[in-house]
Design a protein around this motif. Structure first.
Motif, mmCIF file in Angstrom:
data_model
loop_
_atom_site.group_PDB
_atom_site.id
_atom_site.type_symbol
_atom_site.label_atom_id
_atom_site.label_comp_id
_atom_site.label_asym_id
_atom_site.label_seq_id
_atom_site.Cartn_x
_atom_site.Cartn_y
_atom_site.Cartn_z
ATOM 1 N N GLN A 99 0.828 -1.196 0.000
ATOM 2 C CA GLN A 99 0.000 0.000 0.000
ATOM 3 C C GLN A 99 0.872 1.259 0.000
ATOM 4 O O GLN A 99 1.819 1.363 0.766
ATOM 5 C CB GLN A 99 -0.901 -0.002 1.227
ATOM 6 C CG GLN A 99 -2.057 0.974 1.096
ATOM 7 C CD GLN A 99 -2.990 0.881 2.276
ATOM 8 O OE1 GLN A 99 -2.608 1.267 3.362
ATOM 9 N NE2 GLN A 99 -4.188 0.382 2.049
ATOM 10 N N PRO A 100 0.574 2.210 -0.866
ATOM 11 C CA PRO A 100 1.403 3.419 -0.930
ATOM 12 C C PRO A 100 1.203 4.330 0.274
ATOM 13 O O PRO A 100 0.195 4.248 0.971
ATOM 14 C CB PRO A 100 0.930 4.094 -2.220
ATOM 15 C CG PRO A 100 -0.458 3.619 -2.413
ATOM 16 C CD PRO A 100 -0.509 2.231 -1.847
ATOM 17 N N GLU A 101 2.189 5.193 0.474
ATOM 18 C CA GLU A 101 2.103 6.184 1.547
ATOM 19 C C GLU A 101 1.542 7.477 0.960
ATOM 20 O O GLU A 101 1.981 7.926 -0.088
ATOM 21 C CB GLU A 101 3.482 6.458 2.132
ATOM 22 C CG GLU A 101 4.107 5.265 2.795
ATOM 23 C CD GLU A 101 5.522 5.545 3.276
ATOM 24 O OE1 GLU A 101 6.041 6.653 3.006
ATOM 25 O OE2 GLU A 101 6.103 4.659 3.905
ATOM 26 N N LEU A 102 0.599 8.067 1.664
ATOM 27 C CA LEU A 102 0.012 9.334 1.242
ATOM 28 C C LEU A 102 0.739 10.460 1.963
ATOM 29 O O LEU A 102 0.725 10.519 3.188
ATOM 30 C CB LEU A 102 -1.482 9.369 1.576
ATOM 31 C CG LEU A 102 -2.207 10.627 1.123
ATOM 32 C CD1 LEU A 102 -2.652 10.457 -0.311
ATOM 33 C CD2 LEU A 102 -3.385 10.910 2.006
ATOM 34 N N HIS A 103 1.393 11.309 1.210
ATOM 35 C CA HIS A 103 2.092 12.468 1.784
ATOM 36 C C HIS A 103 1.220 13.695 1.554
ATOM 37 O O HIS A 103 1.018 14.106 0.418
ATOM 38 C CB HIS A 103 3.459 12.646 1.139
ATOM 39 C CG HIS A 103 4.427 11.570 1.508
ATOM 40 N ND1 HIS A 103 5.754 11.640 1.213
ATOM 41 C CD2 HIS A 103 4.257 10.389 2.172
ATOM 42 C CE1 HIS A 103 6.370 10.566 1.671
ATOM 43 N NE2 HIS A 103 5.466 9.795 2.240
ATOM 44 N N LEU A 104 0.736 14.246 2.638
ATOM 45 C CA LEU A 104 -0.203 15.364 2.574
ATOM 46 C C LEU A 104 0.537 16.662 2.856
ATOM 47 O O LEU A 104 1.129 16.830 3.916
ATOM 48 C CB LEU A 104 -1.333 15.153 3.590
ATOM 49 C CG LEU A 104 -2.446 16.200 3.619
ATOM 50 C CD1 LEU A 104 -3.120 16.310 2.258
ATOM 51 C CD2 LEU A 104 -3.457 15.856 4.683
ATOM 52 N N ASN A 105 0.497 17.553 1.886
ATOM 53 C CA ASN A 105 1.155 18.852 2.003
ATOM 54 C C ASN A 105 0.073 19.916 1.884
ATOM 55 O O ASN A 105 -0.541 20.068 0.828
ATOM 56 C CB ASN A 105 2.208 19.009 0.899
ATOM 57 C CG ASN A 105 3.006 20.283 1.045
ATOM 58 O OD1 ASN A 105 2.839 21.016 2.004
ATOM 59 N ND2 ASN A 105 3.867 20.540 0.074
ATOM 60 N N SER A 120 -10.043 12.437 5.871
ATOM 61 C CA SER A 120 -11.210 11.576 6.031
ATOM 62 C C SER A 120 -11.429 10.726 4.778
ATOM 63 O O SER A 120 -11.764 9.544 4.875
ATOM 64 C CB SER A 120 -12.442 12.422 6.326
ATOM 65 O OG SER A 120 -13.595 11.624 6.337
ATOM 66 N N ALA A 121 -11.225 11.330 3.606
ATOM 67 C CA ALA A 121 -11.373 10.577 2.359
ATOM 68 C C ALA A 121 -10.319 9.475 2.273
ATOM 69 O O ALA A 121 -10.602 8.362 1.822
ATOM 70 C CB ALA A 121 -11.259 11.517 1.167
ATOM 71 N N ALA A 122 -9.103 9.772 2.725
ATOM 72 C CA ALA A 122 -8.035 8.763 2.691
ATOM 73 C C ALA A 122 -8.343 7.621 3.650
ATOM 74 O O ALA A 122 -8.148 6.447 3.321
ATOM 75 C CB ALA A 122 -6.696 9.406 3.029
ATOM 76 N N GLN A 123 -8.828 7.957 4.825
ATOM 77 C CA GLN A 123 -9.131 6.922 5.816
ATOM 78 C C GLN A 123 -10.321 6.073 5.369
ATOM 79 O O GLN A 123 -10.282 4.852 5.470
ATOM 80 C CB GLN A 123 -9.423 7.551 7.164
ATOM 81 C CG GLN A 123 -9.685 6.521 8.247
ATOM 82 C CD GLN A 123 -10.055 7.147 9.573
ATOM 83 O OE1 GLN A 123 -10.379 8.323 9.638
ATOM 84 N NE2 GLN A 123 -10.008 6.359 10.628
ATOM 85 N N LYS A 129 -1.498 4.608 5.735
ATOM 86 C CA LYS A 129 -0.240 5.324 5.955
ATOM 87 C C LYS A 129 -0.369 6.742 5.409
ATOM 88 O O LYS A 129 -0.310 6.957 4.201
ATOM 89 C CB LYS A 129 0.918 4.602 5.272
ATOM 90 C CG LYS A 129 1.145 3.212 5.797
ATOM 91 C CD LYS A 129 2.253 2.533 5.058
ATOM 92 C CE LYS A 129 2.424 1.107 5.552
ATOM 93 N NZ LYS A 129 3.448 0.394 4.776
ATOM 94 N N ILE A 130 -0.537 7.684 6.317
ATOM 95 C CA ILE A 130 -0.675 9.088 5.945
ATOM 96 C C ILE A 130 0.402 9.872 6.670
ATOM 97 O O ILE A 130 0.558 9.764 7.882
ATOM 98 C CB ILE A 130 -2.072 9.643 6.319
ATOM 99 C CG1 ILE A 130 -3.166 8.829 5.637
ATOM 100 C CG2 ILE A 130 -2.177 11.110 5.940
ATOM 101 C CD1 ILE A 130 -4.562 9.198 6.075
#
Length: 139
Positions: A99-105, A120-123, A129-130
């Motif tokens: 599963q990829p990691e989501l990097h939130l900027n 919330s959309a990612a979860q 992995k955020i």
């Protein structure tokens, strides 16, 4: 007349040797204990263990960069997406292995509500992995 009741006794009645009987008793008990426990220690069960390769896996998960700009627009790896497309991309990314990691900027001036919506959309999409990306130059 002496002041102490033992003042008149001579040291002739004291025994000057160590009594070896208790020491021998303790040693015999220890010998018996060790004789009983050593066969138990050497009793082994043969097990067929699986063989594993010693090569290290270098499969690092992919990174997805999601940016939230000041005006509230969301960028998925540099491409602007709306809410429906964001949820669809998150759902497809959650199905990949590893599963990829989501990097939130997020921009400093964006409303927290928009960042919370993306998280919330990612979860709800299944990404676990955020990570948050910060820019220390703009503190």
């Amino acid at each position: 007349m002496a002041m102490s009741p033992f003042a008149g006794d001579d040291d002739d009645g004291l025994m000057n040797e160590i009594n070896m009987t208790p020491l021998v008793d303790v040693m015999l008990v220890l010998l018996i204990v060790f004789m009983v426990t050593i066969p138990v220690i050497h009793h082994a069960v043969k097990i067929d263990l699986p063989h594993a390769s010693s090569q290290k896996e270098d499969a690092k998960p992919a990174q997805i960069n999601v940016s939230v700009q000041e005006d509230g627009t969301v960028l998925w790896d540099g491409t602007q997406v709306d809410d429906a497309a964001l949820r669809a991309k998150i759902a497809t990314a959650a199905q990949t292995t590893p599963q990829p990691e989501l990097h939130l900027n997020a921009d400093r001036k964006v409303a927290y509500e928009k960042v919370a919506q993306v998280m919330s959309a990612a979860q709800s999409g299944g990404l676990t992995k955020i990570g948050f990306v910060t820019d220390p130059a703009h503190q």
